[in-house]
Design a protein around this motif. Structure first.
Motif, PDB file in Angstrom:
ATOM      1  N   GLN A  87      36.293  30.100  55.413  1.00  0.00           N
ATOM      2  CA  GLN A  87      35.321  29.670  54.414  1.00  0.00           C
ATOM      3  C   GLN A  87      33.965  29.528  55.067  1.00  0.00           C
ATOM      4  O   GLN A  87      33.837  29.031  56.185  1.00  0.00           O
ATOM      5  CB  GLN A  87      35.744  28.341  53.770  1.00  0.00           C
ATOM      6  CG  GLN A  87      34.800  27.868  52.674  1.00  0.00           C
ATOM      7  CD  GLN A  87      35.288  26.608  51.992  1.00  0.00           C
ATOM      8  OE1 GLN A  87      36.245  25.981  52.446  1.00  0.00           O
ATOM      9  NE2 GLN A  87      34.655  26.227  50.906  1.00  0.00           N
ATOM     10  N   TRP A 106      37.830  37.576  57.554  1.00  0.00           N
ATOM     11  CA  TRP A 106      36.835  37.130  56.583  1.00  0.00           C
ATOM     12  C   TRP A 106      35.692  38.138  56.487  1.00  0.00           C
ATOM     13  O   TRP A 106      35.215  38.462  55.393  1.00  0.00           O
ATOM     14  CB  TRP A 106      36.303  35.758  56.991  1.00  0.00           C
ATOM     15  CG  TRP A 106      35.398  35.127  55.974  1.00  0.00           C
ATOM     16  CD1 TRP A 106      35.746  34.278  54.972  1.00  0.00           C
ATOM     17  CD2 TRP A 106      33.971  35.282  55.889  1.00  0.00           C
ATOM     18  NE1 TRP A 106      34.636  33.900  54.251  1.00  0.00           N
ATOM     19  CE2 TRP A 106      33.530  34.496  54.794  1.00  0.00           C
ATOM     20  CE3 TRP A 106      33.026  36.004  56.613  1.00  0.00           C
ATOM     21  CZ2 TRP A 106      32.191  34.424  54.421  1.00  0.00           C
ATOM     22  CZ3 TRP A 106      31.681  35.927  56.236  1.00  0.00           C
ATOM     23  CH2 TRP A 106      31.282  35.153  55.159  1.00  0.00           C
ATOM     24  N   VAL A 392      43.755  31.579  56.918  1.00  0.00           N
ATOM     25  CA  VAL A 392      42.633  30.673  56.789  1.00  0.00           C
ATOM     26  C   VAL A 392      42.617  29.616  57.882  1.00  0.00           C
ATOM     27  O   VAL A 392      41.559  29.186  58.325  1.00  0.00           O
ATOM     28  CB  VAL A 392      42.660  29.992  55.394  1.00  0.00           C
ATOM     29  CG1 VAL A 392      41.540  28.983  55.257  1.00  0.00           C
ATOM     30  CG2 VAL A 392      42.578  31.039  54.295  1.00  0.00           C
TER      31      VAL A 392
END
Length: 628
Positions: A87, A106, A392
């Motif tokens: 993120q 990502w 993640v």
């Protein structure tokens, strides 16, 4: 080399052991070549070779089958870029392309532009221009920053995904746009497509190479000057489908998520070719016909995917979008011999069991050590699950999710049944592939009106412990009674890792411990009896299921331990697991267990002293084991 391994895996139901030194040598040479080519690709001279006829419009907008979510677009608009791999917050309207990526995954997801579908969903939902204008702003920023060359953004499979995303979201980023912006975008897409035509065959083996070939085909199909690229892309795609799609319809990686993603792209391409009144090549039609029933095979009662070998549940609505295009709409079959899975279905119960060897090395980067693990859904509620996979939470979590302990099966001495590559240099060159795992798998299955019997065994613990893990299952015809037996048996023949090694490369530890684990979905409520003799599991649909177990010496104690559920792909949920533990005695161990559905009315009042039912004998006359 990888292609030959895939073909042998297709024929024999498992991987072919490779030579690690040879693989490392090829990987090192490939890295050197890639680094040299990347330096050349970034030069002005190479950029001039990408000049050519400029497309003046898009000929076709494929229909995006992956559903978009307006809430995701709103989060990105506010600077929260939550993508597979991490993120990033880009506050104050700053560009996500200028941010430091938390991981390579990502970065590839960001530059692949698959997230455009969320802005298309927001644009359709709100009937306004905010989502469209912001998406075009991001597109212009990308062209300005990375439009000429970027070592990640211009990788073949990333370009392939980006082209697929751009053409399928064409109405959002093209229709009604200004002439200068539209011309710049189409010119840049043509440059990307020309580079992809030269490099698609060098994309990483497996699903990424299929994505690169698919993007090349879509660039030729949708851009007005790309008819030659269409032929080249279809040729490469057909070749890779022949290599990677097994005869039973599974992907060689044995990953249900890869199965879904490839099938969605194939369906988009097939529909687009038909819309353009073009012939759909036979390998594409055949792959779709084989892969669609296999996708149905992996589908649980809640409509989402089973969690094996790196898979998550899949995007909401994506499976329905794929299966709606299945003309046959038949019931799932019971045994996928080349992919190495078994499915037991009766009444409300749907059970999927992993009974295959790890995939070949180049296709095993996401594979798990979950041989003989099972998942079970009752009606539309999941009950027994594997932990799933995450990209993640970092490499430590990723490694833990691939371990045998993260799966609903027997774990011996807290050791995984397959070993991943660990050396720093080896992992950097070859990735986190599986290097050792079960080599011999046995499967026996029988069905009649009374129920379904399944017996399977693997030798993943043979080299270290001299033991074979055998699992026997019986699902009653009503689907309300599941009984199982996990056995550890002495090896009857020597294991030699190399010809000069002795009978065992090291002395097996005496009487190691074991644990039979059942990870429970976080939506279920787990209640342990006060005497720890049985467990009651209450599902969201109101069903109650009772679990009991015993070992060869008699009754045993059952524990409830913490677990984690990663199946949703982008969130981590706390869960619980049922654990039956013990120690091997004189080279053997045996655990009998049973799940029985209780009536909703009596679920909380079941007699805790009820006897555990016996496991029926396997009714398999005149059948020989199927060896993997």
């Amino acid at each position: 080399m990888a292609g030959e391994s895939a073909k042998k895996a297709s024929a024999n139901g498992g991987p072919v052991s490779g030579n690690r030194l040879i693989d490392l040598a090829f990987a090192a040479a490939g890295r050197i070549r890639t680094a040299a080519m990347d330096r050349f690709y970034g030069t002005w001279v190479y950029g001039q070779t990408l000049r050519g006829p400029m497309p003046d419009h898009m000929l076709h907008y494929p229909r995006e089958l992956r559903p978009g979510r307006a809430s995701r677009a709103d989060a990105m608009f506010q600077g929260r870029w939550f993508l597979p791999g991490g993120q990033v917050r880009a506050p104050g309207g700053s560009s996500p392309f200028a941010a430091d990526p938390p991981s390579l995954t990502w970065a590839e997801e960001l530059h692949g532009f698959a997230w455009l579908r969320h802005f298309s969903a927001a644009n359709a939902q709100n009937n306004g221009s905010a989502a469209r204008e912001y998406a075009r702003k991001l597109m212009s920023e990308w062209i300005e920053v990375e439009g000429r060359w970027h070592p990640v953004a211009w990788r073949p499979h990333v370009i392939g995904r980006r082209i697929i995303s751009l053409v399928s979201n064409g109405p959002l980023i093209i229709d009604g746009s200004e002439l200068v912006y539209r011309s710049t975008l189409l010119r840049n897409m043509a440059r990307q497509a020309r580079h992809l035509a030269r490099t698609a065959h060098r994309a990483p083996d497996g699903a990424p190479r299929i994505t690169a070939a698919m993007g090349l085909a879509f660039s030729g199909l949708c851009l007005s000057e790309g008819h030659r690229r269409l032929d080249k892309g279809l040729k490469l795609l057909c070749h890779e489908l022949d290599r990677q799609i097994l005869p039973d319809g599974g992907h060689v990686s044995r990953n249900p998520s890869a199965q879904l993603s490839i099938l969605l792209d194939l369906l988009m391409l097939r529909d687009s070719l038909r819309d353009r009144h073009m012939n759909v090549p036979k390998p594409i039609r055949d792959a779709i016909d084989r892969m669609t029933p296999m996708l149905r095979f992996f589908r649980h009662g809640d409509g989402r995917l089973a969690l094996f070998n790196g898979a998550n549940e899949g995007p909401e609505g994506a499976i329905d979008a794929a299966l709606d295009r299945d003309d046959a709409k038949g019931r799932p079959f019971g045994f996928a011999p080349h992919s190495g899975y078994q499915r037991l279905a009766a009444g409300p119960a749907n059970i999927v069991v992993d009974t295959g060897r790890p995939p070949p090395g180049p296709f095993s980067h996401d594979a798990h050590a979950g041989c003989l693990s099972l998942e079970m859904s009752a009606g539309r509620a999941r009950m027994i699950v594997n932990c799933g996979a995450t990209r993640v939470l970092g490499p430590d979590w990723e490694a833990a999710s691939r371990a045998t302990a993260a799966h609903s099966t027997l774990v011996l001495a807290d050791t995984s049944s397959a070993r991943m590559l660990r050396g720093r240099l080896s992992r950097r060159l070859l990735g986190a592939r599986i290097m050792e795992g079960p080599a011999h798998i046995e499967n026996r299955r029988n069905e009649n009106e009374a129920g379904i019997w399944l017996e399977a065994a693997h030798d993943g613990y043979a080299a270290d412990f001299g033991l074979i893990h055998r699992r026997r299952l019986y699902l009653s015809g009503s689907g309300e009674d599941l009984r199982g037996e996990d056995l550890l048996e002495p090896l009857t023949h020597p294991i030699r890792k190399w010809p000069w090694q002795p009978r065992f490369w090291r002395k097996p530890p005496e009487d190691p411990s074991y644990a039979v684990r059942f990870h429970i979905h976080p939506d279920a409520r787990v209640s342990l009896a006060h005497d720890r003799s049985n467990v009651l599991v209450l599902l969201p649909n109101g069903d109650g299921w009772q679990f009991r177990a015993r070992v060869a010496e008699g009754d045993c104690l059952i524990d409830i331990e913490e677990s984690v559920y990663l199946g949703s792909g982008d969130t981590t949920r706390r869960a619980e697991q049922i654990v039956v533990s013990g120690e091997v005695f004189r080279g053997e161990a045996k655990v009998n267990w049973a799940w029985r559905r209780l009536s909703t009315r009596n679920a909380g009042k079941e007699n805790e002293t009820a006897a555990m039912p016996e496991l029926p004998e396997l009714a398999m006359p005149d059948e020989k084991p199927e060896k993997g």
